[in-house]
Design a protein around this motif. Structure first.
Motif, PDB file in Angstrom:
ATOM      1  N   GLU A   1       0.822  -1.217   0.000  1.00 50.28           N
ATOM      2  CA  GLU A   1       0.000   0.000   0.000  1.00 50.28           C
ATOM      3  C   GLU A   1       0.856   1.267   0.000  1.00 50.28           C
ATOM      4  O   GLU A   1       0.549   2.262   0.648  1.00 50.28           O
ATOM      5  N   LYS A   2       1.943   1.204  -0.773  1.00 54.08           N
ATOM      6  CA  LYS A   2       2.791   2.370  -0.938  1.00 54.08           C
ATOM      7  C   LYS A   2       2.238   3.248  -2.050  1.00 54.08           C
ATOM      8  O   LYS A   2       1.984   2.770  -3.158  1.00 54.08           O
ATOM      9  N   ASP A   3       2.036   4.500  -1.750  1.00 52.19           N
ATOM     10  CA  ASP A   3       1.613   5.451  -2.773  1.00 52.19           C
ATOM     11  C   ASP A   3       2.816   5.776  -3.650  1.00 52.19           C
ATOM     12  O   ASP A   3       3.939   5.883  -3.150  1.00 52.19           O
ATOM     13  N   PRO A   4       2.636   5.910  -4.979  1.00 52.62           N
ATOM     14  CA  PRO A   4       3.778   6.251  -5.846  1.00 52.62           C
ATOM     15  C   PRO A   4       4.537   7.486  -5.385  1.00 52.62           C
ATOM     16  O   PRO A   4       5.752   7.578  -5.588  1.00 52.62           O
ATOM     17  N   GLU A   5       3.849   8.428  -4.739  1.00 49.83           N
ATOM     18  CA  GLU A   5       4.518   9.640  -4.274  1.00 49.83           C
ATOM     19  C   GLU A   5       5.337   9.425  -3.007  1.00 49.83           C
ATOM     20  O   GLU A   5       6.041  10.323  -2.558  1.00 49.83           O
ATOM     21  N   GLU A   6       5.254   8.221  -2.443  1.00 52.33           N
ATOM     22  CA  GLU A   6       6.045   7.899  -1.254  1.00 52.33           C
ATOM     23  C   GLU A   6       7.311   7.140  -1.610  1.00 52.33           C
ATOM     24  O   GLU A   6       8.083   6.782  -0.720  1.00 52.33           O
ATOM     25  N   VAL A   7       7.530   6.914  -2.901  1.00 51.08           N
ATOM     26  CA  VAL A   7       8.617   6.043  -3.342  1.00 51.08           C
ATOM     27  C   VAL A   7       9.598   6.799  -4.228  1.00 51.08           C
ATOM     28  O   VAL A   7       9.208   7.559  -5.112  1.00 51.08           O
ATOM     29  N   LEU A   8      10.890   6.581  -3.986  1.00 53.38           N
ATOM     30  CA  LEU A   8      11.954   7.084  -4.843  1.00 53.38           C
ATOM     31  C   LEU A   8      12.770   5.901  -5.340  1.00 53.38           C
ATOM     32  O   LEU A   8      13.237   5.085  -4.537  1.00 53.38           O
ATOM     33  N   VAL A   9      12.942   5.797  -6.651  1.00 50.15           N
ATOM     34  CA  VAL A   9      13.766   4.751  -7.235  1.00 50.15           C
ATOM     35  C   VAL A   9      14.990   5.408  -7.865  1.00 50.15           C
ATOM     36  O   VAL A   9      14.871   6.235  -8.766  1.00 50.15           O
ATOM     37  N   VAL A  10      16.166   5.037  -7.372  1.00 50.90           N
ATOM     38  CA  VAL A  10      17.431   5.607  -7.839  1.00 50.90           C
ATOM     39  C   VAL A  10      18.175   4.522  -8.623  1.00 50.90           C
ATOM     40  O   VAL A  10      18.380   3.415  -8.114  1.00 50.90           O
ATOM     41  N   THR A  11      18.567   4.829  -9.848  1.00 50.90           N
ATOM     42  CA  THR A  11      19.230   3.828 -10.677  1.00 50.90           C
ATOM     43  C   THR A  11      20.573   4.336 -11.191  1.00 50.90           C
ATOM     44  O   THR A  11      20.846   5.535 -11.190  1.00 50.90           O
ATOM     45  N   GLY A  12      21.383   3.389 -11.638  1.00 49.12           N
ATOM     46  CA  GLY A  12      22.659   3.721 -12.244  1.00 49.12           C
ATOM     47  C   GLY A  12      22.568   3.619 -13.759  1.00 49.12           C
ATOM     48  O   GLY A  12      21.510   3.819 -14.350  1.00 49.12           O
ATOM     49  N   ILE A  13      23.686   3.276 -14.385  1.00 52.94           N
ATOM     50  CA  ILE A  13      23.750   3.152 -15.834  1.00 52.94           C
ATOM     51  C   ILE A  13      23.681   1.672 -16.215  1.00 52.94           C
ATOM     52  O   ILE A  13      24.200   0.808 -15.518  1.00 52.94           O
ATOM     53  N   GLY A  14      23.072   1.387 -17.330  1.00 49.97           N
ATOM     54  CA  GLY A  14      22.952   0.006 -17.788  1.00 49.97           C
ATOM     55  C   GLY A  14      21.498  -0.321 -18.053  1.00 49.97           C
ATOM     56  O   GLY A  14      20.607   0.523 -17.908  1.00 49.97           O
ATOM     57  N   CYS A  15      21.237  -1.562 -18.425  1.00 42.72           N
ATOM     58  CA  CYS A  15      19.850  -1.973 -18.674  1.00 42.72           C
ATOM     59  C   CYS A  15      19.001  -1.763 -17.431  1.00 42.72           C
ATOM     60  O   CYS A  15      17.845  -1.342 -17.508  1.00 42.72           O
ATOM     61  N   SER A  16      19.573  -2.029 -16.260  1.00 47.03           N
ATOM     62  CA  SER A  16      18.844  -1.840 -15.004  1.00 47.03           C
ATOM     63  C   SER A  16      18.504  -0.382 -14.765  1.00 47.03           C
ATOM     64  O   SER A  16      17.534  -0.069 -14.066  1.00 47.03           O
ATOM     65  N   GLY A  17      19.287   0.531 -15.335  1.00 49.76           N
ATOM     66  CA  GLY A  17      19.070   1.950 -15.134  1.00 49.76           C
ATOM     67  C   GLY A  17      17.771   2.457 -15.725  1.00 49.76           C
ATOM     68  O   GLY A  17      17.336   3.579 -15.420  1.00 49.76           O
ATOM     69  N   LYS A  18      17.146   1.659 -16.562  1.00 53.49           N
ATOM     70  CA  LYS A  18      15.879   2.064 -17.178  1.00 53.49           C
ATOM     71  C   LYS A  18      14.672   1.794 -16.278  1.00 53.49           C
ATOM     72  O   LYS A  18      13.552   2.161 -16.622  1.00 53.49           O
ATOM     73  N   LEU A  19      14.928   1.175 -15.137  1.00 51.08           N
ATOM     74  CA  LEU A  19      13.830   0.775 -14.257  1.00 51.08           C
ATOM     75  C   LEU A  19      12.924   1.943 -13.894  1.00 51.08           C
ATOM     76  O   LEU A  19      11.699   1.842 -13.989  1.00 51.08           O
TER      77      LEU A  19
END
Length: 312
Positions: free
Chosen positions: A51-69
């Motif tokens: 029950e996490k609201d999208p505004e409560e979440v931060l997704v930090v990514t690096g470079i690479g295919c995973s970085g597109k998450l």
């Protein structure tokens, strides 16, 4: 509720995982059959069930295919340079401890270029979740040997086969100080979702080694099957709260992976250790009020030079 919506209102509501899908959904550039799709689906499902609201979440990514998450996930996002997702994630969590911070990177990004940040973030036990897309190869740059490529693996950078043993990510994580360590795989979506839920709710640094098959550039790893959930197997036993038991199980799993058996599940969990910001608060070295919220109360921004004695 603060003017900064990511601090949250405290209201509970049912969340549909489609809320984490951008309204104008970008066309994924992951290859057909890529395990990264499994990470995205499991993460959406986990956040919705929590029950996490999208505004409560931060997704930090690096470079690479995973970085597109974070391009395919409708939440706050920060796309860093190679190997630097963890320091950004740490800073965000310290500024606003109530923000749910998830960092992501590939095995090259996380265990190679960002390996130093990985060790020290684990040592300090920051309350963030770190998902490492482990496909044993540099995928985005077309198949170079990575830190988890097995010895003998042939690639553009090691055409005669890698002469190096791969790192042991689970063991490295435990030794460095992670308080939650798990491994799952894209071919096991239900387990992946449950493990992400546990990682997100864990108070401390949660590391997930997420096996993601790369059908384009790493055909040796195939689909990471057959897999065994060590929590549901009579052949494997691990005491999650005991470091020695966890270490032995991790060593077995890391050996087995390159012998054709994929052991997944939870390997270690320390529920008694304080997260970094909690430890700092207890020592009186960290404000109880979120720094981010203080900046939005009256518009009177604090500056570091206000607290530093200038040289004459």
């Amino acid at each position: 509720m603060s003017a900064f919506s990511a601090i949250g209102s405290g209201e509970e509501r049912e969340v549909d995982q489609n809320e984490f899908t951008p309204s104008i959904e970008p066309q994924p550039t992951w290859c057909p059959g890529c395990g990264d799709f499994g990470v995205l689906k499991a993460l959406k499902g986990a956040l919705a069930e929590l029950e996490k609201d999208p505004e409560e979440v931060l997704v930090v990514t690096g470079i690479g295919c995973s970085g597109k998450l974070n391009s395919y996930l409708d939440s706050y996002g920060f796309h860093t340079i190679h190997g630097r997702s963890l320091p950004i994630a740490r800073a965000a969590k310290l500024a606003n401890p109530e923000l749910e911070v998830i960092a992501a990177g590939g095995d090259g990004d996380g265990y190679g270029i960002g390996g130093n940040h990985f060790m020290h973030t684990a040592r300090e036990n920051h309350d963030i979740t770190y998902i490492v897309f482990d496909n044993e190869v540099f995928g985005l740059t077309k198949g170079q040997t990575s830190p988890t490529s097995p010895m003998g693996h042939k690639s553009k950078t090691q055409p005669k086969g890698s002469a190096k043993n791969p790192i042991r990510p689970l063991s490295l994580s435990l030794t460095s100080g992670s308080s939650f360590v798990a491994r799952t795989a894209a071919v096991n979506p239900n387990q992946a979702k449950d493990i992400i839920k546990e990682a997100v709710t864990h108070d401390g640094f949660s590391h997930i080694d997420f096996l993601t098959q790369c059908p384009t550039w790493n055909k040796d790893a195939k689909q990471y099957v057959p897999y065994t959930d060590i929590q549901q197997s009579d052949d494997h036993d691990v005491d999650l709260g005991d470091r020695r038991s966890a270490s032995e199980m991790m060593h077995e799993a890391e050996d087995a992976l390159y012998e054709g058996e994929v052991l997944t599940g939870r390997f270690y969990k320390d529920e008694n250790r304080h997260a970094y910001h909690e430890e700092k608060q207890e020592r009186g070295d960290f404000p109880s009020e979120p720094l981010a919220e203080r900046y939005f109360e009256d518009g009177d921004w604090e500056r570091s030079y206000d607290y530093i004695d200038r040289h004459a």
